[in-house]
Design a protein around this motif. Structure first.
Motif: not given
Lengths: 106, 106
Positions: A6, A9, A88, A91-92, A95, A98-100, B18-19, B21-22, B24
């Motif tokens: 988060d 982002v 990449p 980011l993995a 992720a 990561l809260t959505i 966030p979407h 990022v997920r 990727v």
DNA sequence: AGCACATGCAAAGGAATATTAGCAGGTGCC
DNA sequence: GGCACCTGCTAATATTCCTTTGCATGTGCT
């Protein structure tokens, strides 16, 4: 490892604005105070203040209120050194934390 | 060295969700097609398609339409390798090639 | 007092984003 | 035909972001 997904982002969102990139770029050349920075970047002070607030909220810059010799209050900003290697794979890993939730920006 | 400041901003804006990022992150583990990816990420296909389009527009992913053995058209996506080292100094250099267009009302 | 400079904040309008819902098309299989 | 898959689009909504305008505070100097 220090930041959550988060946080990442939020940092990317903060830097996804040309004005804010220019602000960081300007501060990278040395600290400055609001009114002068606004003149140098040729944008309104009100606009600059909004962007500076976002940059500070994201932890990218810091502010310090100082008194000039003639007694005027001046708010100085400076960049906080940061380094994010955007790939990449990075980011993995980001992720994973990561809260959505909807309405999360905050 | 290769991208303009505007390109950088576009990439950062694209990754500031966030979407995306997920997406990727998921594609970093291997290519996938839209419907399956939507199920794995547990989001609607329509939403995923919008995000995939943005990612592709930013050059972060590529798509290829293929026909499965049973004749169904399937659109596969994969990540394009990228590497951006985000630092104040890097932003300073990127800011040199940054358009802001707009009258400057002081 | 009036000017020049510094700070801060809030409201308001317009622009851009994010998300859903619904429609269209296609294939193969029971 | 009716499912279960795959793809693509649009319109409409809600939400967030960006920017300007305006007013508030304070200082020092002439």
């Amino acid at each position: 490892m220090c930041c959550t997904g988060d946080d990442l982002v939020r940092v990317l969102a903060t830097l996804s604005n040309p004005h804010r990139v220019r602000v960081v770029a300007a501060l990278a050349g040395g600290r400055n105070y609001v009114s002068r920075l606004a003149r140098e970047l040729d944008i309104s002070r009100a606009l600059l203040q909004v962007h500076l607030k976002k940059l500070e909220a994201a932890g990218l810059v810091s502010s310090r209120l100082e008194l000039s010799e003639d007694g005027k209050a001046m708010k100085f900003y400076e960049v906080n050194p940061f380094s994010v290697h955007l790939t990449p794979e990075f980011l993995a890993s980001a992720a994973e934390t990561l809260t959505i939730e909807k309405g999360s920006p905050r």
